[in-house]
Design a protein around this motif. Structure first.
Motif, short mmCIF file in Angstrom:
data_model
loop_
_atom_site.label_atom_id
_atom_site.label_comp_id
_atom_site.label_asym_id
_atom_site.label_seq_id
_atom_site.Cartn_x
_atom_site.Cartn_y
_atom_site.Cartn_z
N VAL A 72 0.84 -1.19 0.00
CA VAL A 72 0.00 0.00 0.00
C VAL A 72 0.88 1.24 0.00
O VAL A 72 1.81 1.35 0.80
CB VAL A 72 -0.94 0.01 1.22
CG1 VAL A 72 -1.54 1.39 1.43
CG2 VAL A 72 -2.05 -1.00 1.04
N THR A 106 0.61 5.48 0.32
CA THR A 106 -0.34 6.47 0.81
C THR A 106 0.43 7.64 1.41
O THR A 106 1.66 7.70 1.34
CB THR A 106 -1.27 5.85 1.88
OG1 THR A 106 -2.28 6.78 2.22
CG2 THR A 106 -0.50 5.45 3.11
N PRO A 146 -3.11 8.23 6.57
CA PRO A 146 -2.72 6.84 6.85
C PRO A 146 -3.36 6.29 8.12
O PRO A 146 -3.75 5.13 8.18
CB PRO A 146 -1.20 6.94 7.00
CG PRO A 146 -0.82 8.16 6.22
CD PRO A 146 -1.96 9.11 6.38
N THR A 149 -4.64 2.36 8.95
CA THR A 149 -3.51 1.56 9.40
C THR A 149 -3.69 1.04 10.82
O THR A 149 -3.04 0.08 11.21
CB THR A 149 -2.21 2.37 9.32
OG1 THR A 149 -2.44 3.65 9.93
CG2 THR A 149 -1.79 2.58 7.90
N PRO A 159 -5.63 -3.13 10.05
CA PRO A 159 -5.31 -3.61 8.70
C PRO A 159 -6.50 -4.20 7.96
O PRO A 159 -6.52 -4.23 6.74
CB PRO A 159 -4.24 -4.69 8.97
CG PRO A 159 -3.65 -4.31 10.29
CD PRO A 159 -4.78 -3.71 11.07
N TYR A 170 -3.31 -5.73 4.02
CA TYR A 170 -2.08 -5.45 3.28
C TYR A 170 -0.91 -6.07 4.02
O TYR A 170 -0.99 -6.43 5.20
CB TYR A 170 -1.88 -3.94 3.12
CG TYR A 170 -1.78 -3.19 4.42
CD1 TYR A 170 -0.56 -3.05 5.07
CD2 TYR A 170 -2.91 -2.65 5.02
CE1 TYR A 170 -0.46 -2.39 6.26
CE2 TYR A 170 -2.82 -1.98 6.22
CZ TYR A 170 -1.58 -1.84 6.84
OH TYR A 170 -1.50 -1.20 8.03
N LEU A 216 3.45 -1.35 4.06
CA LEU A 216 2.95 0.01 3.97
C LEU A 216 4.10 0.94 3.59
O LEU A 216 5.17 0.91 4.20
CB LEU A 216 2.35 0.44 5.31
CG LEU A 216 1.55 1.75 5.33
CD1 LEU A 216 0.32 1.62 4.45
CD2 LEU A 216 1.15 2.11 6.76
N VAL A 244 4.63 5.01 3.13
CA VAL A 244 3.97 6.27 3.44
C VAL A 244 4.83 7.43 2.96
O VAL A 244 6.04 7.49 3.25
CB VAL A 244 3.71 6.40 4.95
CG1 VAL A 244 3.03 7.72 5.27
CG2 VAL A 244 2.85 5.24 5.44
N LEU A 298 7.28 -1.19 7.42
CA LEU A 298 6.83 0.14 7.07
C LEU A 298 8.00 0.91 6.48
O LEU A 298 9.12 0.85 7.00
CB LEU A 298 6.29 0.87 8.30
CG LEU A 298 6.06 2.38 8.16
CD1 LEU A 298 4.88 2.64 7.24
CD2 LEU A 298 5.83 3.02 9.53
#
Length: 548
Positions: free
Chosen positions: A45, A47, A150, A154, A157, A164, A167, A169, A193
């Motif tokens: 993802v 974002t 986010p 987040t 999930p 997902y 992530l 960001v 992340l």
């Protein structure tokens, strides 16, 4: 025969399974799980920014430059229609050479563009109202774009039925502390992340003025701006912008960073997914909490199919494989280095060595080619690396019925039951290509039966087919398939000439073999691993108990 697995991966696998109880039907379980892993989708993802910035981030994650433009499914279909129209126009204008050349050039341009979008490189599609694109270089990796804050999804999930695995960001040095709660929450779940530095502050999603009192909202925005200015001063004083709470990746580098880690992430995500699925399957359906389900959102977005879950459910409820994720991870890591052995055998003088050379793309006498001759040449099995397929070895096995090494004592002893046929299959391979010159022979049928009993896959090839005319080749193939069908074998027969590999069924055979290699490798690896664990762990554990 050398080891089929690397020494390091074999040690890691044995260490992970050392304390595991004996598992029944382990080969079937492994095969079912490996087939599921083959289709498992890793969902990434992106974002944190405005829609245009998120699109640029998705492009960077795919490793694409600014010149690479995403297509929508509708644009893809339009280009396909344009290509078909150009091809039809090219066929209709053959009488004018100049127009024909222009049409050919246009078709070539269309094929180039079509190649890019038909292989899934940069085609946008919309699923569940969200834009998604497949990674151009790594199979089974999808990049989704979620616009908005986010924190709105987040924290959960499974929000809105979406799940997902990774992530990414978009943020900045001043705003990365806003994501500390997110960083800690994902760290507890061992979920990766990546924070990516935005090119401009205006690319980031800003907090909207909400609430009935606009003055209060304005005051909140003012306080936020003052907080940002305070952070800026602190960073300038401490000079720790590069050592913040979470490393910021550059937009231009994120594609290369993920390219090196996504395959490993996919394996880890799959192992954790199987653990979660196993735990959920152990709960009766009537007692399951669908709001916390792992299976339902995964099926909903196409990560796996409902049929996949049903197929592995019988194995997973016992938790033999997924009681410890490290066991399944050791299996997936070892699978990458497993060598598939493909044996080519046939009667002596049947052209097996020439057929091996044709598969290798070589001719007799070339460097690295299998030796050929008018007398018995292949006295011992020899392995060759298949150039087009990694970790696949082609074995040129000794011919059936060869005379070399025969002694008068052996003649006096008389025939041995299945001796020549049994010795022809050594060393044992995972898949066999059985050659029979011109037509089907009794020895060929016996070998086919013997191989089938062992559970191995076997391809049947009629060699030296160039010595027959086209009508005779078709007749021999039909007759051979009818005979095998009467014996209970639904076998496709290929007629080839190793000296003329461009003709007859050679290209059809190689295409079939290449498409089936991954399936053969999974099945062979599952059987090999189950046998190895049985011998190296559980049998030795039983012997130790007997001595105590």
């Amino acid at each position: 025969m050398e080891r089929k697995l690397s020494e390091d991966h074999m040690k890691l696998m044995l260490a992970a399974w050392k304390m595991a109880p004996r598992v029944t039907r382990l080969d079937d379980q492994l095969l079912a799980v490996l087939e599921l892993y083959e289709r498992f989708q890793l969902d990434v993802v992106v974002t944190g920014g405005i829609p245009e910035a998120n699109t640029r981030l998705a492009r960077a994650v795919c490793g694409l430059s600014d010149e690479d433009h995403f297509l929508t499914v509708e644009e893809e279909e339009e280009e396909d229609d344009d290509e078909e129209a150009e091809e039809d126009e090219s066929d209709e204008t053959e009488e004018e050479q100049e127009q024909g050349d222009m049409s050919e050039a246009g078709t070539e341009r269309g094929e180039t563009a079509g190649h890019r979008h038909k292989n899934g490189r940069i085609v946008w599609r919309t699923e569940h109202g969200l834009p998604v694109v497949s990674h151009p270089d790594i199979p089974n990796v999808r990049i989704w774009v979620l616009n908005g804050q986010p924190a709105s999804y987040t924290n959960s999930p499974n929000h809105t039925g979406f799940v997902y695995d990774l992530l990414v960001v978009l943020t900045s040095e001043l705003h990365q502390e806003d994501h500390m709660g997110l960083v800690m929450a994902l760290r507890e779940k061992d979920q990766p992340l990546y924070l990516v530095r935005a090119d401009r502050e205006m690319d980031l999603v800003k907090e909207e003025l909400k609430g009935p009192c606009k003055t209060c909202a304005w005051e909140r925005m003012r306080d936020r701006n003052l907080e940002i200015q305070r952070r800026r001063r602190e960073r300038q004083m401490t000079q720790d912008s590069q050592d913040g709470p979470h490393k910021l990746e550059e937009m231009k580098d994120i594609g290369g960073v993920l390219l090196s880690v996504l395959p490993e992430m996919r394996k880890k995500a799959f192992c954790q997914f199987m653990v979660d699925v196993s735990q959920e399957l152990k709960v009766p359906k009537l007692l399951r909490n669908n709001t916390k389900s792992t299976i339902l959102p995964a099926v909903d977005i196409g990560k796996v199919t409902k049929e996949d879950i049903e197929h592995v459910s019988d194995f997973l409820q016992a938790k033999d494989l997924v009681n410890h994720p490290s066991r399944l991870l050791s299996i997936l890591n070892a699978m990458e280095t497993f060598r598939l052995d493909v044996g080519v055998l046939g009667p002596t003088g049947g052209g097996s060595s020439s057929f091996v050379n044709a598969l290798l793309g070589l001719k007799g006498g070339d460097k690295g080619a299998a030796p050929t001759g008018v007398t018995e040449t292949t006295l011992e099995p020899v392995a060759y690396q298949y150039p087009q397929l990694p970790n696949v070895a082609l074995w040129d096995l000794s011919g059936i019925g060869r005379i070399g090494g025969l002694s008068s004592a052996a003649l006096a002893a008389g025939p041995v039951e299945d001796g020549p046929l049994a010795s022809a299959l050594h060393p044992t391979c995972d898949v066999y290509i059985l050659l029979s010159p011109l037509r089907l022979s009794m020895d060929c049928v016996r070998l086919l039966h013997h191989i089938s009993v062992t559970g191995k896959q076997c391809y049947l090839v009629l060699s030296k087919a160039d010595q027959l005319d086209e009508e005779s080749v078709g007749e021999v193939k039909r007759w051979s398939e009818e005979v095998l069908s009467q014996l209970g074998y639904q076998q496709t027969v290929y007629a080839v000439s190793a000296l003329q590999p461009e003709g007859m069924d050679f290209s059809k055979f190689t295409e079939t073999l290449h498409l089936s290699i991954s399936c053969h490798k999974r099945r062979a690896f599952a059987q090999h691993t189950a046998k190895m664990l049985e011998q190296e762990i559980w049998d030795k554990r039983t012997e130790l108990c007997k001595t105590m």
